[in-house]
Design a protein around this motif. Sequence first.
Motif, PDB file in Angstrom:
ATOM      1  N   ASP A 213      -6.741  -9.893  -5.697  1.00 55.97           N
ATOM      2  CA  ASP A 213      -7.688  -8.843  -6.113  1.00 55.97           C
ATOM      3  C   ASP A 213      -7.014  -7.868  -7.072  1.00 55.97           C
ATOM      4  N   ASP A 214      -7.801  -6.894  -7.548  1.00 55.50           N
ATOM      5  CA  ASP A 214      -7.265  -5.957  -8.537  1.00 55.50           C
ATOM      6  C   ASP A 214      -6.702  -4.697  -7.900  1.00 55.50           C
ATOM      7  N   GLU A 215      -6.752  -4.625  -6.570  1.00 55.16           N
ATOM      8  CA  GLU A 215      -6.344  -3.365  -5.931  1.00 55.16           C
ATOM      9  C   GLU A 215      -4.832  -3.235  -5.822  1.00 55.16           C
ATOM     10  N   MET A 267      -2.236   2.384   8.844  1.00 55.53           N
ATOM     11  CA  MET A 267      -3.693   2.487   8.878  1.00 55.53           C
ATOM     12  C   MET A 267      -4.187   3.679   8.051  1.00 55.53           C
ATOM     13  N   ALA A 268      -3.443   4.783   8.121  1.00 55.12           N
ATOM     14  CA  ALA A 268      -3.842   5.966   7.338  1.00 55.12           C
ATOM     15  C   ALA A 268      -3.822   5.653   5.843  1.00 55.12           C
ATOM     16  N   MET A 269      -2.991   4.662   5.458  1.00 57.50           N
ATOM     17  CA  MET A 269      -2.944   4.278   4.038  1.00 57.50           C
ATOM     18  C   MET A 269      -3.911   3.132   3.744  1.00 57.50           C
ATOM     19  N   GLY A 270      -4.739   2.786   4.725  1.00 57.48           N
ATOM     20  CA  GLY A 270      -5.755   1.752   4.514  1.00 57.48           C
ATOM     21  C   GLY A 270      -5.186   0.341   4.547  1.00 57.48           C
ATOM     22  N   GLY A 271      -4.003   0.167   5.128  1.00 58.29           N
ATOM     23  CA  GLY A 271      -3.404  -1.167   5.156  1.00 58.29           C
ATOM     24  C   GLY A 271      -3.411  -1.771   6.542  1.00 58.29           C
ATOM     25  N   GLN A 272      -2.649  -2.839   6.716  1.00 57.99           N
ATOM     26  CA  GLN A 272      -2.540  -3.421   8.055  1.00 57.99           C
ATOM     27  C   GLN A 272      -1.135  -3.930   8.316  1.00 57.99           C
ATOM     28  N   ILE A 273      -0.802  -3.991   9.618  1.00 58.59           N
ATOM     29  CA  ILE A 273       0.532  -4.465  10.006  1.00 58.59           C
ATOM     30  C   ILE A 273       0.341  -5.589  11.025  1.00 58.59           C
ATOM     31  N   GLN A 274       1.104  -6.668  10.834  1.00 57.10           N
ATOM     32  CA  GLN A 274       0.958  -7.810  11.737  1.00 57.10           C
ATOM     33  C   GLN A 274       2.316  -8.305  12.196  1.00 57.10           C
ATOM     34  N   ILE A 275       2.287  -8.994  13.324  1.00 60.65           N
ATOM     35  CA  ILE A 275       3.553  -9.515  13.826  1.00 60.65           C
ATOM     36  C   ILE A 275       3.410 -10.984  14.173  1.00 60.65           C
ATOM     37  N   ASP A 276       4.487 -11.714  13.926  1.00 56.64           N
ATOM     38  CA  ASP A 276       4.535 -13.108  14.323  1.00 56.64           C
ATOM     39  C   ASP A 276       5.916 -13.256  14.975  1.00 56.64           C
ATOM     40  N   SER A 277       5.945 -13.691  16.229  1.00 57.36           N
ATOM     41  CA  SER A 277       7.245 -13.691  16.896  1.00 57.36           C
ATOM     42  C   SER A 277       7.343 -14.809  17.917  1.00 57.36           C
ATOM     43  N   GLU A 278       8.564 -15.279  18.124  1.00 60.39           N
ATOM     44  CA  GLU A 278       8.792 -16.312  19.123  1.00 60.39           C
ATOM     45  C   GLU A 278      10.066 -15.937  19.884  1.00 60.39           C
ATOM     46  N   VAL A 279       9.983 -15.987  21.209  1.00 60.46           N
ATOM     47  CA  VAL A 279      11.124 -15.575  22.018  1.00 60.46           C
ATOM     48  C   VAL A 279      12.357 -16.416  21.666  1.00 60.46           C
ATOM     49  N   GLU A 280      13.461 -15.720  21.498  1.00 59.18           N
ATOM     50  CA  GLU A 280      14.763 -16.303  21.144  1.00 59.18           C
ATOM     51  C   GLU A 280      14.836 -16.944  19.762  1.00 59.18           C
ATOM     52  N   LYS A 281      13.738 -16.861  19.004  1.00 52.74           N
ATOM     53  CA  LYS A 281      13.791 -17.381  17.619  1.00 52.74           C
ATOM     54  C   LYS A 281      13.792 -16.221  16.634  1.00 52.74           C
ATOM     55  N   GLY A 282      13.025 -15.178  16.961  1.00 49.84           N
ATOM     56  CA  GLY A 282      12.984 -14.024  16.067  1.00 49.84           C
ATOM     57  C   GLY A 282      11.578 -13.508  15.817  1.00 49.84           C
ATOM     58  N   THR A 284       8.780 -11.572  12.869  1.00 49.79           N
ATOM     59  CA  THR A 284       8.454 -11.256  11.483  1.00 49.79           C
ATOM     60  C   THR A 284       7.332 -10.225  11.479  1.00 49.79           C
ATOM     61  N   PHE A 285       7.598  -9.098  10.878  1.00 53.13           N
ATOM     62  CA  PHE A 285       6.581  -8.057  10.743  1.00 53.13           C
ATOM     63  C   PHE A 285       6.118  -8.043   9.288  1.00 53.13           C
ATOM     64  N   VAL A 286       4.790  -8.042   9.081  1.00 57.12           N
ATOM     65  CA  VAL A 286       4.257  -8.017   7.718  1.00 57.12           C
ATOM     66  C   VAL A 286       3.369  -6.785   7.544  1.00 57.12           C
ATOM     67  N   VAL A 287       3.654  -6.006   6.519  1.00 55.26           N
ATOM     68  CA  VAL A 287       2.829  -4.827   6.213  1.00 55.26           C
ATOM     69  C   VAL A 287       2.111  -5.087   4.894  1.00 55.26           C
ATOM     70  N   GLU A 288       0.785  -5.037   4.933  1.00 48.00           N
ATOM     71  CA  GLU A 288       0.005  -5.242   3.707  1.00 48.00           C
ATOM     72  C   GLU A 288      -0.614  -3.929   3.274  1.00 48.00           C
ATOM     73  N   LEU A 289      -0.416  -3.581   2.017  1.00 49.07           N
ATOM     74  CA  LEU A 289      -0.971  -2.320   1.511  1.00 49.07           C
ATOM     75  C   LEU A 289      -1.597  -2.550   0.140  1.00 49.07           C
ATOM     76  N   SER A 290      -2.588  -1.733  -0.176  1.00 46.20           N
ATOM     77  CA  SER A 290      -3.106  -1.754  -1.546  1.00 46.20           C
ATOM     78  C   SER A 290      -2.451  -0.619  -2.295  1.00 46.20           C
ATOM     79  N   LEU A 291      -1.616  -0.968  -3.260  1.00 51.41           N
ATOM     80  CA  LEU A 291      -0.925   0.063  -4.039  1.00 51.41           C
ATOM     81  C   LEU A 291      -1.284  -0.139  -5.503  1.00 51.41           C
ATOM     82  N   PRO A 292      -2.218   0.642  -6.008  1.00 51.37           N
ATOM     83  CA  PRO A 292      -2.670   0.445  -7.390  1.00 51.37           C
ATOM     84  C   PRO A 292      -1.509   0.494  -8.377  1.00 51.37           C
ATOM     85  N   PHE A 293      -1.685  -0.220  -9.493  1.00 49.67           N
ATOM     86  CA  PHE A 293      -0.629  -0.252 -10.509  1.00 49.67           C
ATOM     87  C   PHE A 293      -0.533   1.096 -11.199  1.00 49.67           C
TER      88      PHE A 293
END
Length: 417
Positions: A213-215, A267-282, A284-293
Amino acid sequence: MSHEENLKKQYESAKIEISYLKRKISRMEKRLLRQEKIDDMNRHQSRWAMQQLEQARTLAEQASQAKTDFLANMSHEIRTPLNIVLGMGELLDGTNLKDSQRQYLQSLRLSGEHLLKLINDILEFSRIESGSVSIITNPFNVKELLIGVEDMGAHLALEKGIEFSLEYDTSVEFNRLGDSRKIRQILLNLVDNAVKYTDSGRVCLSVKGLHYDDEGKISFTVADTGVGIPDDKQALIFERFTQIEQGGLQSKGGVGLGLAISKRLVMAMGGQIQIDSEVEKGSTFVVELSLPFAEQGPLPYKDGRGVSNVNQGLPPLRLLVVDDIYLNFEVIRNYLKDLPVTMSYAENGREAQKAFLDDTYDLVLMDLRMPVMGGIEAVSHIRKLENNLGLESTPIIAMTAQAFVEQEKTYLQSGFN
Ligand code: ADP
């Protein structure tokens, strides 16, 4: 029936009809009157209810403001002596100590830093909850921000003997608009956790542009090869005061507010945060934000008089420290003792004002809350004085434990640099 009799009969029935209508009208008038009274009562009642509501709202706002003020004051009161303890500890570390003494000192410093983090987290969380955190959008450079986070992450990782890497997609447009301080705070927290909960392997910070997208959607990822988080606990970690016992490990430091704060900021910045994790493997946290150019990068930093290379035979810098707590002056003096600086001390704003009449300074470090005259008032007097005498404006830096972004704006407006 004769014509007259007929007319008379019609006349009689018209009379009956009229009297019936009159009664009906009178009943309707009475009902109308009653209805008006009810309406009046309702209006009165709803006005009363509105007033009550308004009063309750004002009270709630006052209570919330009182809570925020209380926390701000408390944090100031606690942080001020704590900063002295930490500052003195750092100075002590630079002296000749026996190994055992250095170890004791190390424990003192770690506990002090831990306590400071707790106070900051609790204060920050309650400010977010009371809705007094604002998002401040500025042009910034994503790559520079990541390099700053990498500096800290690499340092922490080195101490733990694990690897740290920063990866970025070179096609990402780095000049963006957003609240770079909050983004930095979120990433620092994720990186800090990743290193904390990883005993071997690596932590990787990366950024990717999402082009659909263009955001200016962009995603930041912090991945580790640490203990991981069980599936059923993954949603819980974003709740306040949640810590998880992992593989017999209790949470290391913190009070379980870091991720709660991060999530609310995202959330206050209109984004989202997600986690993907497996015990003893590690994890991964992902933060998605819209940051205009942004058309341009961050504005160049204005460095006042450009006092730079103090060692090139220049006269010593004259520094004035204004603080009601003399120990703070001692800490600063010790920090700067090897630099060509002459230092003066004033214990409040009024004293600083007097000092300005007698002398000139290259730099002032000024506390804000002082008896007799506080920093804001002192700065405004000093700026007036400089104006009246046609003097160059002296850089005055606020030195305070009340250092929220919103407060910073007020200080800048009142004449601090
Ligand atoms: P704390 O300040 O206690 O670390 P956080 O809110 O940052 O609080 O984290 C909450 C809990 O989530 C931690 O106590 C820990 O159990 C878990 N956690 C956070 N990040 C990680 C990670 N990268 N790997 C494993 N567990 C994690």
